[in-house]
Write an enzyme that holds these catalytic residues in place. Structure first.
Site, short mmCIF file in Angstrom:
data_model
loop_
_atom_site.label_atom_id
_atom_site.label_comp_id
_atom_site.label_asym_id
_atom_site.label_seq_id
_atom_site.Cartn_x
_atom_site.Cartn_y
_atom_site.Cartn_z
N CYS A 86 0.86 -1.20 0.00
CA CYS A 86 0.00 0.00 0.00
C CYS A 86 0.89 1.25 0.00
CB CYS A 86 -0.86 0.06 1.26
SG CYS A 86 -2.11 -1.19 1.42
N CYS A 106 23.03 0.51 -1.55
CA CYS A 106 24.12 1.20 -0.86
C CYS A 106 25.48 0.80 -1.43
CB CYS A 106 24.05 1.01 0.64
SG CYS A 106 24.28 -0.67 1.20
ZN LIG Z 1 -1.67 -3.33 0.78
#
Ligand SMILES: [Zn+2]
Length: 255
Positions: free
Chosen positions: A173, A186
């Site tokens: 999300c 990195c």
């Molecule tokens: Zn989600």
């Protein structure tokens, strides 16, 4: 708890928010640490020192000279060893009571699912999106709380996805898989050494509170830290109904 344990963990037991009950829960718990690099090093050290009963430690890499600037669980004498082997030798020295399970392999989906089902909390200390998405999906599936951390250059972030609760955002999300731009690593862009220490220690703090049953902190929130200005900010995470992993459309009946 025996006398040795009461002494070893006394500074936790003295805290009323933790007390004997909270420490006992930690001793009975299993934590899965994915990645023993910059974030996994401090995270695993604090979990072991705090007495987490079982630590499942995953990393397929070996220790290299360029790791030692920030991956504080490894030593110069560990160069060439697997990271899990190197980590376990120091963790056993710090706290021989902790059962350390070394998993020196890249996690295929079945292994990941099996490990996540054994864990009371998962710390994603990996350095790549492929792993983060796979860990997020498996934690959601088995409703295992996930403490996610990332750090690059001078920027770090931590968030907690407590999948034991309903209607919470997942990692996808926050960073939808199809929208992620080219990954910064990195190895090519650099990372400030203490930044990974701060973020990894925050992951350990959030994981320990989950094991202790303390429901305060970063659950459903994103904390970001700029270590150059030493500026911290926090924001709430709302679940995305269109999320391809946890969104309502994933579970809606097909028409
Ligand atoms: Zn989600």
């Amino acid at each position: 708890m025996n006398d040795q344990q009461l002494m070893r963990y006394s500074r936790h037991i003295l805290l009323p928010e933790i007390d004997i009950g909270g420490q006992q829960q930690v001793l009975r718990s299993t934590a899965l640490v994915i990645g023993l690099g910059g974030l996994g090093s401090p995270a695993a050290l604090y979990l072991a020192a705090s007495g987490v009963g079982r630590l499942l430690l995953c990393d397929h890499d070996t220790v290299e000279l360029g790791n030692l600037q920030r991956q504080i669980i490894h030593r110069t004498s560990s160069i060439g060893q697997t990271k899990v082997e190197s980590a376990v030798s120091l963790l056993r020295d710090i706290n021989p009571e902790v059962v350390c399970v070394a998993i020196p392999q890249r996690l295929a989906d079945e292994t990941l699912a099996e490990l996540i089902q054994q864990a009371d909390v998962v710390l994603d200390c990996s350095d790549n999106f492929e792993t983060r998405y796979a860990v997020n999906r498996a934690c959601l599936q088995y409703r295992t709380p996930l403490v996610s951390g990332a750090a690059i250059q001078f920027e770090g972030q931590v968030s907690v996805f407590d999948f034991r609760h309903a209607n919470i955002a997942c990692y996808n999300c926050l960073f939808p898989e199809d929208s992620v731009a080219a990954e910064l690593r990195c190895a090519t862009t650099g990372v400030f050494s203490p930044l990974v220490g701060i973020i990894g220690a925050m992951q350990a703090a959030e994981a320990l509170k989950i094991l202790m049953g303390i429901e305060r902190g970063l659950s459903g929130k994103l904390l970001t830290l700029n270590a150059l200005d030493m500026k911290v900010s926090r924001s709430g995470l709302a679940p995305d109904a269109d999320c391809a992993v946890c969104g309502v459309k994933c579970f809606a009946p097909q028409s």
